[in-house]
Design a protein around this motif. Structure first.
Motif, PDB file in Angstrom:
ATOM      1  N   GLU A 122       3.330  67.524 -12.401  1.00 61.06           N
ATOM      2  CA  GLU A 122       2.825  66.659 -13.466  1.00 61.06           C
ATOM      3  C   GLU A 122       2.850  65.233 -12.914  1.00 61.06           C
ATOM      4  O   GLU A 122       3.917  64.677 -12.654  1.00 61.06           O
ATOM      5  N   ARG A 123       1.658  64.655 -12.700  1.00 62.17           N
ATOM      6  CA  ARG A 123       1.508  63.364 -12.023  1.00 62.17           C
ATOM      7  C   ARG A 123       1.229  62.247 -13.021  1.00 62.17           C
ATOM      8  O   ARG A 123       0.295  62.315 -13.799  1.00 62.17           O
ATOM      9  N   LEU A 124       2.041  61.215 -12.949  1.00 65.95           N
ATOM     10  CA  LEU A 124       1.916  60.037 -13.810  1.00 65.95           C
ATOM     11  C   LEU A 124       1.155  58.954 -13.053  1.00 65.95           C
ATOM     12  O   LEU A 124       1.487  58.634 -11.913  1.00 65.95           O
ATOM     13  N   MET A 125       0.119  58.404 -13.704  1.00 71.24           N
ATOM     14  CA  MET A 125      -0.666  57.321 -13.107  1.00 71.24           C
ATOM     15  C   MET A 125      -0.731  56.146 -14.076  1.00 71.24           C
ATOM     16  O   MET A 125      -0.663  56.329 -15.294  1.00 71.24           O
ATOM     17  N   SER A 126      -0.871  54.951 -13.517  1.00 74.04           N
ATOM     18  CA  SER A 126      -1.030  53.738 -14.326  1.00 74.04           C
ATOM     19  C   SER A 126      -2.087  52.860 -13.667  1.00 74.04           C
ATOM     20  O   SER A 126      -2.617  53.204 -12.609  1.00 74.04           O
ATOM     21  N   ARG A 127      -2.359  51.723 -14.285  1.00 71.71           N
ATOM     22  CA  ARG A 127      -3.247  50.759 -13.632  1.00 71.71           C
ATOM     23  C   ARG A 127      -2.541  50.204 -12.402  1.00 71.71           C
ATOM     24  O   ARG A 127      -1.310  50.039 -12.393  1.00 71.71           O
ATOM     25  N   ALA A 128      -3.292  49.904 -11.372  1.00 71.70           N
ATOM     26  CA  ALA A 128      -2.726  49.469 -10.090  1.00 71.70           C
ATOM     27  C   ALA A 128      -1.889  48.204 -10.216  1.00 71.70           C
ATOM     28  O   ALA A 128      -0.920  48.023  -9.481  1.00 71.70           O
ATOM     29  N   SER A 169       5.038  48.083 -15.090  1.00 70.96           N
ATOM     30  CA  SER A 169       5.921  48.403 -16.212  1.00 70.96           C
ATOM     31  C   SER A 169       6.064  49.908 -16.434  1.00 70.96           C
ATOM     32  O   SER A 169       6.990  50.348 -17.104  1.00 70.96           O
ATOM     33  N   VAL A 170       5.159  50.707 -15.854  1.00 76.21           N
ATOM     34  CA  VAL A 170       5.215  52.158 -16.010  1.00 76.21           C
ATOM     35  C   VAL A 170       6.039  52.738 -14.865  1.00 76.21           C
ATOM     36  O   VAL A 170       5.728  52.530 -13.691  1.00 76.21           O
ATOM     37  N   GLN A 171       7.105  53.434 -15.234  1.00 75.22           N
ATOM     38  CA  GLN A 171       8.006  54.034 -14.244  1.00 75.22           C
ATOM     39  C   GLN A 171       7.968  55.558 -14.358  1.00 75.22           C
ATOM     40  O   GLN A 171       7.704  56.102 -15.426  1.00 75.22           O
ATOM     41  N   ALA A 172       8.278  56.243 -13.275  1.00 76.64           N
ATOM     42  CA  ALA A 172       8.250  57.708 -13.227  1.00 76.64           C
ATOM     43  C   ALA A 172       9.493  58.303 -13.869  1.00 76.64           C
ATOM     44  O   ALA A 172      10.295  58.981 -13.236  1.00 76.64           O
ATOM     45  N   LEU A 194      11.595  56.275 -19.978  1.00 80.32           N
ATOM     46  CA  LEU A 194      11.086  54.907 -19.909  1.00 80.32           C
ATOM     47  C   LEU A 194       9.650  54.781 -20.413  1.00 80.32           C
ATOM     48  O   LEU A 194       9.083  53.695 -20.396  1.00 80.32           O
ATOM     49  N   LEU A 195       9.066  55.885 -20.877  1.00 76.75           N
ATOM     50  CA  LEU A 195       7.702  55.844 -21.402  1.00 76.75           C
ATOM     51  C   LEU A 195       7.674  55.606 -22.913  1.00 76.75           C
ATOM     52  O   LEU A 195       6.607  55.560 -23.518  1.00 76.75           O
ATOM     53  N   LYS A 196       8.831  55.414 -23.503  1.00 77.79           N
ATOM     54  CA  LYS A 196       8.910  55.157 -24.941  1.00 77.79           C
ATOM     55  C   LYS A 196       8.051  53.938 -25.268  1.00 77.79           C
ATOM     56  O   LYS A 196       8.060  52.943 -24.556  1.00 77.79           O
ATOM     57  N   ASN A 197       7.285  54.036 -26.349  1.00 71.94           N
ATOM     58  CA  ASN A 197       6.369  52.986 -26.806  1.00 71.94           C
ATOM     59  C   ASN A 197       5.177  52.761 -25.875  1.00 71.94           C
ATOM     60  O   ASN A 197       4.478  51.762 -26.008  1.00 71.94           O
ATOM     61  N   LYS A 198       4.945  53.656 -24.920  1.00 69.86           N
ATOM     62  CA  LYS A 198       3.768  53.580 -24.053  1.00 69.86           C
ATOM     63  C   LYS A 198       2.742  54.591 -24.541  1.00 69.86           C
ATOM     64  O   LYS A 198       3.079  55.714 -24.932  1.00 69.86           O
ATOM     65  N   LYS A 199       1.463  54.196 -24.523  1.00 73.30           N
ATOM     66  CA  LYS A 199       0.367  55.114 -24.832  1.00 73.30           C
ATOM     67  C   LYS A 199       0.016  55.846 -23.545  1.00 73.30           C
ATOM     68  O   LYS A 199      -0.406  55.218 -22.569  1.00 73.30           O
ATOM     69  N   VAL A 200       0.194  57.176 -23.559  1.00 71.19           N
ATOM     70  CA  VAL A 200      -0.015  57.973 -22.353  1.00 71.19           C
ATOM     71  C   VAL A 200      -1.073  59.039 -22.630  1.00 71.19           C
ATOM     72  O   VAL A 200      -0.891  59.899 -23.495  1.00 71.19           O
ATOM     73  N   GLY A 201      -2.165  58.978 -21.903  1.00 75.67           N
ATOM     74  CA  GLY A 201      -3.241  59.949 -22.049  1.00 75.67           C
ATOM     75  C   GLY A 201      -2.879  61.278 -21.425  1.00 75.67           C
ATOM     76  O   GLY A 201      -2.233  61.331 -20.377  1.00 75.67           O
ATOM     77  N   ASP A 233      -1.718  53.084 -21.493  1.00 73.31           N
ATOM     78  CA  ASP A 233      -0.832  52.499 -20.486  1.00 73.31           C
ATOM     79  C   ASP A 233      -0.680  53.381 -19.258  1.00 73.31           C
ATOM     80  O   ASP A 233      -0.317  52.901 -18.181  1.00 73.31           O
ATOM     81  N   ALA A 234      -0.903  54.694 -19.427  1.00 74.57           N
ATOM     82  CA  ALA A 234      -0.704  55.644 -18.337  1.00 74.57           C
ATOM     83  C   ALA A 234      -1.426  56.940 -18.660  1.00 74.57           C
ATOM     84  O   ALA A 234      -1.904  57.128 -19.787  1.00 74.57           O
ATOM     85  N   VAL A 235      -1.486  57.826 -17.674  1.00 78.18           N
ATOM     86  CA  VAL A 235      -2.009  59.179 -17.853  1.00 78.18           C
ATOM     87  C   VAL A 235      -1.035  60.133 -17.172  1.00 78.18           C
ATOM     88  O   VAL A 235      -0.594  59.876 -16.048  1.00 78.18           O
TER      89      VAL A 235
END
Length: 196
Positions: free
Chosen positions: A61-67, A71-74, A78-85, A121-123
């Motif tokens: 399961e791979r986590l990606m964010s904008r380059a 603020s996005v950590q693996a 730590l993904l609380k309150n982040k919008k993750v697709g 914020d991430a996928v």
């Protein structure tokens, strides 16, 4: 190719049926087809509803964010309150339900497009999907892999004989190297040994 090889092993003819991803398990339960084999992930919510064969593919399961976003950590916590697709009814969705704000999609390209455009914020998706649709985008980066998952074939629980036959076919294909050869021919697939 895997489905065709299983059909050959069982001396039957395969017939492919298109179906909406989010309704795969209910359609199997209704008898619309005999097995699901479209990168279906083994998840806690599916165990018991379907019989899973031995895994035929391991993924991360791979986590990606904008380059430019550090603020996005693996780390799920730590993904609380982040919008993750992610995709509906996926292992990633199950992982995110208690730790982030999942944004659910039906397709594999849209989550990455929305990430590029700042709508999320991430996928979090399977690495085979991330490799094909997310990683080629220069605006995005891989944050990390959060866990290993498995693709397996799903059969109705009322069909134990079919389950056993397909599981045996996979075992024979694996033993003679046919399964590995099929996976090695697939683009964007890194072949990893799957232990049952």
């Amino acid at each position: 190719e895997i489905a065709e090889a299983i059909a050959k092993e069982l001396s039957v003819k395969s017939e492919f049926v298109q179906n909406d991803w989010s309704n795969l398990v209910p359609s199997l339960e209704r008898g619309s087809f005999d097995m699901i084999m479209n990168g279906l992930e083994v998840t806690d919510s599916r165990i018991g509803r379907v019989l899973f064969t031995r895994p035929y593919y391991a993924f991360a399961e791979r986590l990606m964010s904008r380059a430019n976003d550090n603020s996005v950590q693996a780390d799920l916590a730590l993904l609380k309150n982040k919008k993750v697709g992610t995709l509906s009814n996926s292992l990633a969705f199950e992982m995110l339900r208690t730790s982030a704000e999942p944004v659910v999609y039906e397709g594999t390209e849209e989550p990455y497009a929305d990430l590029v455009n700042g709508r999320t914020d991430a996928v979090l998706l399977d690495d085979i999907i991330a490799t094909r649709y997310g990683e080629p985008k220069p605006e995005l980066k891989v944050v990390g892999d959060l866990r290993v998952g498995y693709y397996a074939i799903a059969i109705r629980p009322t069909e134990p004989d079919l389950h056993e036959a397909i599981d045996d076919a996979l075992a024979k294909m694996e033993a003679r190297g046919e399964l590995k050869a099929i996976l090695e021919r697939a683009p964007d697939v890194e072949v990893v040994a799957v232990n049952d």
